[in-house]
Design an enzyme around this catalytic site. Sequence first.
Site, PDB file in Angstrom:
ATOM      1  N   PHE A  12       0.822  -1.204   0.000  1.00  0.00           N
ATOM      2  CA  PHE A  12       0.000   0.000   0.000  1.00  0.00           C
ATOM      3  C   PHE A  12       0.864   1.266   0.000  1.00  0.00           C
ATOM      4  O   PHE A  12       0.695   2.157  -0.833  1.00  0.00           O
ATOM      5  CB  PHE A  12      -0.932  -0.029   1.218  1.00  0.00           C
ATOM      6  CG  PHE A  12      -1.795   1.187   1.363  1.00  0.00           C
ATOM      7  CD1 PHE A  12      -2.782   1.463   0.434  1.00  0.00           C
ATOM      8  CD2 PHE A  12      -1.611   2.054   2.415  1.00  0.00           C
ATOM      9  CE1 PHE A  12      -3.583   2.587   0.555  1.00  0.00           C
ATOM     10  CE2 PHE A  12      -2.410   3.180   2.550  1.00  0.00           C
ATOM     11  CZ  PHE A  12      -3.390   3.447   1.622  1.00  0.00           C
ATOM     12  N   ARG A  33       9.805 -10.454  -4.318  1.00  0.00           N
ATOM     13  CA  ARG A  33       9.890 -11.882  -4.058  1.00  0.00           C
ATOM     14  C   ARG A  33       9.819 -12.690  -5.347  1.00  0.00           C
ATOM     15  O   ARG A  33      10.513 -13.677  -5.519  1.00  0.00           O
ATOM     16  CB  ARG A  33       8.699 -12.286  -3.186  1.00  0.00           C
ATOM     17  CG  ARG A  33       9.085 -12.815  -1.866  1.00  0.00           C
ATOM     18  CD  ARG A  33       7.859 -13.272  -1.113  1.00  0.00           C
ATOM     19  NE  ARG A  33       7.785 -12.419   0.046  1.00  0.00           N
ATOM     20  CZ  ARG A  33       6.699 -11.960   0.587  1.00  0.00           C
ATOM     21  NH1 ARG A  33       5.538 -12.264   0.102  1.00  0.00           N
ATOM     22  NH2 ARG A  33       6.749 -11.194   1.637  1.00  0.00           N
ATOM     23  N   VAL A  37       3.560  -9.921  -9.309  1.00  0.00           N
ATOM     24  CA  VAL A  37       3.012  -8.569  -9.402  1.00  0.00           C
ATOM     25  C   VAL A  37       4.189  -7.613  -9.514  1.00  0.00           C
ATOM     26  O   VAL A  37       5.037  -7.560  -8.641  1.00  0.00           O
ATOM     27  CB  VAL A  37       2.166  -8.211  -8.154  1.00  0.00           C
ATOM     28  CG1 VAL A  37       1.616  -6.808  -8.274  1.00  0.00           C
ATOM     29  CG2 VAL A  37       1.043  -9.211  -7.950  1.00  0.00           C
ATOM     30  N   ALA A  70       9.157  -3.361   3.523  1.00  0.00           N
ATOM     31  CA  ALA A  70       8.689  -4.737   3.651  1.00  0.00           C
ATOM     32  C   ALA A  70       8.766  -5.197   5.103  1.00  0.00           C
ATOM     33  O   ALA A  70       9.750  -4.937   5.799  1.00  0.00           O
ATOM     34  CB  ALA A  70       9.531  -5.665   2.770  1.00  0.00           C
ATOM     35  N   ALA A  71       7.714  -5.860   5.559  1.00  0.00           N
ATOM     36  CA  ALA A  71       7.678  -6.332   6.940  1.00  0.00           C
ATOM     37  C   ALA A  71       6.546  -7.324   7.119  1.00  0.00           C
ATOM     38  O   ALA A  71       5.590  -7.341   6.347  1.00  0.00           O
ATOM     39  CB  ALA A  71       7.481  -5.167   7.904  1.00  0.00           C
ATOM     40  N   ARG A  72       6.673  -8.103   8.168  1.00  0.00           N
ATOM     41  CA  ARG A  72       5.538  -8.910   8.617  1.00  0.00           C
ATOM     42  C   ARG A  72       4.688  -7.973   9.468  1.00  0.00           C
ATOM     43  O   ARG A  72       5.194  -7.313  10.375  1.00  0.00           O
ATOM     44  CB  ARG A  72       6.016 -10.092   9.452  1.00  0.00           C
ATOM     45  CG  ARG A  72       4.901 -10.917  10.062  1.00  0.00           C
ATOM     46  CD  ARG A  72       5.504 -12.097  10.829  1.00  0.00           C
ATOM     47  NE  ARG A  72       4.560 -12.742  11.683  1.00  0.00           N
ATOM     48  CZ  ARG A  72       3.590 -13.563  11.289  1.00  0.00           C
ATOM     49  NH1 ARG A  72       3.426 -13.814  10.018  1.00  0.00           N
ATOM     50  NH2 ARG A  72       2.781 -14.121  12.161  1.00  0.00           N
ATOM     51  N   SER A 115       7.032   1.665  13.294  1.00  0.00           N
ATOM     52  CA  SER A 115       5.619   1.790  13.665  1.00  0.00           C
ATOM     53  C   SER A 115       5.486   2.640  14.920  1.00  0.00           C
ATOM     54  O   SER A 115       6.315   2.560  15.832  1.00  0.00           O
ATOM     55  CB  SER A 115       5.030   0.407  13.948  1.00  0.00           C
ATOM     56  OG  SER A 115       3.735   0.521  14.511  1.00  0.00           O
ATOM     57  N   TYR A 140       4.666  -7.587  17.315  1.00  0.00           N
ATOM     58  CA  TYR A 140       4.998  -6.741  16.169  1.00  0.00           C
ATOM     59  C   TYR A 140       5.807  -5.527  16.611  1.00  0.00           C
ATOM     60  O   TYR A 140       6.870  -5.227  16.064  1.00  0.00           O
ATOM     61  CB  TYR A 140       3.705  -6.307  15.468  1.00  0.00           C
ATOM     62  CG  TYR A 140       3.888  -5.246  14.420  1.00  0.00           C
ATOM     63  CD1 TYR A 140       4.509  -5.542  13.211  1.00  0.00           C
ATOM     64  CD2 TYR A 140       3.436  -3.945  14.632  1.00  0.00           C
ATOM     65  CE1 TYR A 140       4.677  -4.564  12.243  1.00  0.00           C
ATOM     66  CE2 TYR A 140       3.592  -2.969  13.670  1.00  0.00           C
ATOM     67  CZ  TYR A 140       4.220  -3.289  12.473  1.00  0.00           C
ATOM     68  OH  TYR A 140       4.381  -2.308  11.515  1.00  0.00           O
ATOM     69  N   LYS A 144       9.720  -4.462  15.738  1.00  0.00           N
ATOM     70  CA  LYS A 144      10.074  -3.205  15.073  1.00  0.00           C
ATOM     71  C   LYS A 144      11.082  -2.417  15.914  1.00  0.00           C
ATOM     72  O   LYS A 144      12.029  -1.841  15.376  1.00  0.00           O
ATOM     73  CB  LYS A 144       8.824  -2.360  14.802  1.00  0.00           C
ATOM     74  CG  LYS A 144       7.977  -2.873  13.655  1.00  0.00           C
ATOM     75  CD  LYS A 144       8.769  -2.841  12.352  1.00  0.00           C
ATOM     76  CE  LYS A 144       7.884  -2.703  11.149  1.00  0.00           C
ATOM     77  NZ  LYS A 144       8.647  -2.475   9.914  1.00  0.00           N
TER      78      LYS A 144
END
Length: 187
Positions: A12, A33, A37, A70-72, A115, A140, A144
Amino acid sequence: MRRVLLTGANGFIGSALSGKLKAQGWVVRAALRSTDVRPDEVEVVIVGDINAKTDWSAALAGVDFVVHLAARVPVMRETGPDPLSTFRVDNVDSTERLAEAAAQANVRRMVFLSSIKVNGELTTGSPFTEIDSPTPLDSYAISKHEAEVRLRQIAAETGMELVVIRPPLVYGPGVKGNFSVLMRWVK
């Protein structure tokens, strides 16, 4: 010509940032990856899964700056047996590997999207500021924060500039995830 490596380019924030950087004359290289896309009008380098073993050499060749998006990210109902370990592998170890490779490739600056959750879950009396002590509470946020700490160590050791951004919830056209669910409920 300035060249930036962008991780999370299909996400996003990454898709919006890619367009803005291109409009300002940057050459944008997306680390992806797979070829499933592909963002429009950017250089693409396939790096596979981003982890502590990723080979960044081709992606970083000739790059001046890295923007690591990029992150989980958290999900509503975490089902794994040890979420913190998974977040650490995906958000800490992989970020450290990218930063080390970037420093070795003489990248001048790395921008890391962290975050606001690193600061905590709520404020009392005043908003969070950049001088507040981190108080991450969930897996999370802890991951971070740990990534930020490792990045600061790498930057101090190598001289690479580091910018850490701790945004709150980001939304706009095309947003997905929990905010999209909330918007559907409101409608």
